[in-house]
Design a protein around this motif. Structure first.
Motif, PDB file in Angstrom:
ATOM      1  N   SER A  31       0.859  -1.182   0.000  1.00 24.92           N
ATOM      2  CA  SER A  31       0.000   0.000   0.000  1.00 24.92           C
ATOM      3  C   SER A  31       0.895   1.231   0.000  1.00 24.92           C
ATOM      4  CB  SER A  31      -0.935   0.010   1.214  1.00 24.92           C
ATOM      5  OG  SER A  31      -0.189   0.120   2.411  1.00 24.92           O
ATOM      6  N   THR A  33       0.675   5.747   0.411  1.00 25.01           N
ATOM      7  CA  THR A  33      -0.084   6.955   0.687  1.00 25.01           C
ATOM      8  C   THR A  33       0.474   8.087  -0.172  1.00 25.01           C
ATOM      9  OG1 THR A  33      -0.525   6.265   2.963  1.00 25.01           O
ATOM     10  CG2 THR A  33      -0.816   8.600   2.459  1.00 25.01           C
ATOM     11  N   GLU A  70      -2.563  -1.030  -3.208  1.00 20.58           N
ATOM     12  CA  GLU A  70      -3.554  -0.168  -2.572  1.00 20.58           C
ATOM     13  C   GLU A  70      -2.990   1.242  -2.449  1.00 20.58           C
ATOM     14  OE1 GLU A  70      -5.980   0.353   1.663  1.00 20.58           O
ATOM     15  OE2 GLU A  70      -4.665  -1.377   1.337  1.00 20.58           O
ATOM     16  N   LYS A  72      -3.760   5.256  -1.232  1.00 18.33           N
ATOM     17  CA  LYS A  72      -4.595   6.177  -0.470  1.00 18.33           C
ATOM     18  C   LYS A  72      -4.163   7.598  -0.797  1.00 18.33           C
ATOM     19  CE  LYS A  72      -5.867   7.590   4.230  1.00 18.33           C
ATOM     20  NZ  LYS A  72      -5.602   7.374   5.684  1.00 18.33           N
TER      21      LYS A  72
END
Length: 283
Positions: A31, A33, A70, A72
């Motif tokens: 993931s 950000t 993923e 964000k």
């Protein structure tokens, strides 16, 4: 945003220290950000319900789906964004971030996903509506001798005027180097704040990425705003816009570069840029 990049010496030094102290072992990313301003329309914007949207927001969703990671997206003020990246507050920047030698000293970049031009905007009803070079495209290199004719024509027309631009962008150095001695330069926290002053007649010209300006001009409240002078492209703005990443995270470049190349090759970047920016910014 397009656009964007000059840091003070102090900020560069701090970012370099943070980058050096943040070195870590290579990691496997599941993931990530990603910070964006959410206020540089149409590259990135915030809807009334708080959701992020825009060219970069749609593009990053496509890229993350290709990578199967993923992602964000979080809003972050432009001022201090690079320092916050190196401090570990998020993993990447996607905010019309120009790839320049100055920035490469403190962070790394993915391959560029866009390349754009910049220019002035003025009021249609004002005396700068037909600024020298309006309707033309020029390429500047950053070499004073090569760029002299274009810059001299603009200096003659802009002398004594007031130019507004967003602070800490790639355009700051260009404006200060070429016009500070003959014009008043005002910096703003956001481009939108600068646009309000242009429309109110408190400044004479705005300088920004032409894709941003095209979006601003299309807004009903800015009906009297228009591009003025030449659209300026070329090596003076660096290699294009890419993701900013920490130097300690080369795996992110290895992940995103192939996805960016694929999105350019299959026309996704062109399709999304035509949708949002009204021009193909594929590098």
């Amino acid at each position: 945003m397009h656009r964007r990049s000059i840091l003070s010496v102090g900020a560069l030094a701090l970012a370099a220290v943070l980058s050096a102290t943040g070195m870590a072992q290579a990691k496997e990313w599941k993931s990530v950000t990603i910070a964006t301003e959410g206020a540089y329309e149409p590259w990135n914007l915030t809807r009334p319900d708080g959701t992020l949207d825009g060219f970069e927001v749609e593009l990053v969703k496509d890229l993350c789906a290709r990578i199967k990671i993923e992602c964000k997206l979080i809003p972050q003020d432009w001022d201090g964004m690079i320092t916050s990246l190196n401090a570990g507050k998020f993993d990447m920047i996607m905010d019309a971030l120009s790839i320049t030698p100055e920035r490469k000293e403190v962070i790394a970049f993915t391959a560029p996903y866009a390349a754009t031009s910049a220019g002035f905007a003025a009021l249609k009803s004002g005396d700068l509506a037909n600024l020298a070079g309006t309707g033309t495209h020029v390429k500047l290199t950053g070499d004073a001798a090569h760029d002299k004719a274009t810059v001299d024509a603009l200096r003659a027309a802009i002398k004594g005027k007031t130019i507004g631009l967003q602070a800490a962008t790639i355009y700051t150095k260009f404006i200060y180097d070429n016009f500070k001695d003959i014009a008043d330069v005002r910096e703003y926290k956001t481009s939108a704040e600068r646009d309000l002053d242009l429309m109110a007649g408190r400044i004479d010209l705005a300088f920004d990425d032409t894709t941003y300006l095209a979006g601003a001009i299309a807004k009903p409240d800015n009906a009297d705003m228009a591009l003025a002078g030449p659209e300026i492209g070329g090596a003076i703005w660096g290699e294009g816009e890419g993701f900013g990443i920490r130097k300690s995270d080369p795996e992110l470049k290895a992940l995103f570069d192939p996805a960016i190349a694929a999105a350019i090759a299959d026309g996704t970047v062109k399709r999304l840029s035509l949708k949002w920016l009204k021009v193909d910014v594929s590098p």
